[in-house]
Design a protein around this motif. Sequence first.
Motif, PDB file in Angstrom:
ATOM      1  N   SER A 245       0.810  -1.228   0.000  1.00 58.33           N
ATOM      2  CA  SER A 245       0.000   0.000   0.000  1.00 58.33           C
ATOM      3  C   SER A 245       0.838   1.270   0.000  1.00 58.33           C
ATOM      4  O   SER A 245       0.501   2.262   0.648  1.00 58.33           O
ATOM      5  CB  SER A 245      -0.993   0.024   1.176  1.00 58.33           C
ATOM      6  OG  SER A 245      -0.350   0.056   2.425  1.00 58.33           O
TER       7      SER A 245
ATOM      8  N   TYR B 228      -5.267   4.355  -0.193  1.00 59.17           N
ATOM      9  CA  TYR B 228      -6.122   3.716  -1.206  1.00 59.17           C
ATOM     10  C   TYR B 228      -7.282   4.634  -1.586  1.00 59.17           C
ATOM     11  O   TYR B 228      -7.562   4.854  -2.769  1.00 59.17           O
ATOM     12  CB  TYR B 228      -6.644   2.383  -0.671  1.00 59.17           C
ATOM     13  CG  TYR B 228      -7.836   1.848  -1.437  1.00 59.17           C
ATOM     14  CD1 TYR B 228      -7.667   1.105  -2.601  1.00 59.17           C
ATOM     15  CD2 TYR B 228      -9.135   2.117  -1.002  1.00 59.17           C
ATOM     16  CE1 TYR B 228      -8.760   0.639  -3.312  1.00 59.17           C
ATOM     17  CE2 TYR B 228     -10.233   1.655  -1.702  1.00 59.17           C
ATOM     18  CZ  TYR B 228     -10.046   0.914  -2.863  1.00 59.17           C
ATOM     19  OH  TYR B 228     -11.125   0.463  -3.569  1.00 59.17           O
TER      20      TYR B 228
ATOM     21  N   ASP C 298      -4.019  -3.299   0.915  1.00 60.65           N
ATOM     22  CA  ASP C 298      -4.199  -1.917   0.467  1.00 60.65           C
ATOM     23  C   ASP C 298      -4.455  -0.972   1.638  1.00 60.65           C
ATOM     24  O   ASP C 298      -4.746   0.214   1.423  1.00 60.65           O
ATOM     25  CB  ASP C 298      -5.372  -1.832  -0.517  1.00 60.65           C
ATOM     26  CG  ASP C 298      -5.180  -2.717  -1.732  1.00 60.65           C
ATOM     27  OD1 ASP C 298      -4.058  -2.733  -2.266  1.00 60.65           O
ATOM     28  OD2 ASP C 298      -6.141  -3.407  -2.134  1.00 60.65           O
TER      29      ASP C 298
ATOM     30  N   PHE D 132       0.410   2.068  -5.594  1.00 64.64           N
ATOM     31  CA  PHE D 132      -0.933   2.471  -6.023  1.00 64.64           C
ATOM     32  C   PHE D 132      -0.871   3.170  -7.382  1.00 64.64           C
ATOM     33  O   PHE D 132      -1.720   2.940  -8.250  1.00 64.64           O
ATOM     34  CB  PHE D 132      -1.570   3.399  -4.987  1.00 64.64           C
ATOM     35  CG  PHE D 132      -2.129   2.690  -3.796  1.00 64.64           C
ATOM     36  CD1 PHE D 132      -3.024   1.645  -3.945  1.00 64.64           C
ATOM     37  CD2 PHE D 132      -1.769   3.061  -2.509  1.00 64.64           C
ATOM     38  CE1 PHE D 132      -3.555   0.980  -2.844  1.00 64.64           C
ATOM     39  CE2 PHE D 132      -2.282   2.408  -1.408  1.00 64.64           C
ATOM     40  CZ  PHE D 132      -3.177   1.362  -1.567  1.00 64.64           C
TER      41      PHE D 132
END
Length: 329
Positions: free
Chosen positions: A123, A160, A151, A128
Amino acid sequence: MTAYDDHQSPAPVTDADEPTSEHGMTRRQLMRHAGWFGGAVVLTVAGGEVISHVAGSRDAIAGAAAAPGGPLRFVQVSDSHIGFQGPANTDVVGSFTEAIHQVNGLGFRPDFVMHSGDLTHLSTAGQFDQVRQMMAGLRTDRVFTVPGEHDSIGDAGRAYRRIFGKGTLGDGWYSFDTHGVHFLALVNTLSPEKLGHLGTEQIDFVRKDLAGLPSDTPVVVFSHIPLFAMYPKWGWSTDDALKVIALLRRFSSVTCLNGHVHQLFTKTEGNITFHSATTTAYPLPKPGRGPAPTPQVVPARQLKDALGIRTVGYRRGEQQLAVKDERLA
């Protein structure tokens, strides 16, 4: 779910230069509720209107009616784990890229793609951004996501939601309608000490969201962790899922699609069918075969047999989905 809106991002997911879609909707309308998703699932539904909205919003997005008899077809992918480094898969970027190519080569353009969680492995902002850019290559009008526990490491999913959660409610849940089917996207990955967990606020959202729907409306539910007790010892269960299941019992056709377990599994309870998706990253052991759900190393030539996509066909009036699993091999 608004991941990429014309006023929010200079790099929309697809069709950046097209003023309208094949349904006559503007690109902004089609992209307004976007997000991302392992192993791919395609559902086909006949007829109905193209309508997308975030439940609770008065600003529903309505498009032109689909062609008579025209199907809804979408794809589920899951557990790409971008950022993973280990012998179970030394190139998760390569295998996810291959999965995207497989989706793009299905022979039709999906109405949307759903990524059912664990987009990343740690994450981080870079992971991302990488998965966002990769999924921009999907040939589809809209992309949706739900988060996995990978995440949400260290920040309860805030990173996220900054990228994939625009327009969602609470911790990232939402719903939308298209082609006569109602979709729920739930978040059950923020309380790992409780296995999967939905929480009172999200369950109240589901109750209000479903209240006005006729019982013959097909309902599809996305989550990362299974909504049934697949193997609670490993966290493969959601402790308060029965409260949502009770709300779904009155509907004649309910399909719950999840990731997390990195393998195919199907369970039917009355009117509700649960399908666990495979992964594009690495296999996990079958429940109970080992002390923990750790990445499994298989011979390199066999890895793609453990990864893949799934196509699913559905037509209104039928109770069962036609499921076809396709390996990356």
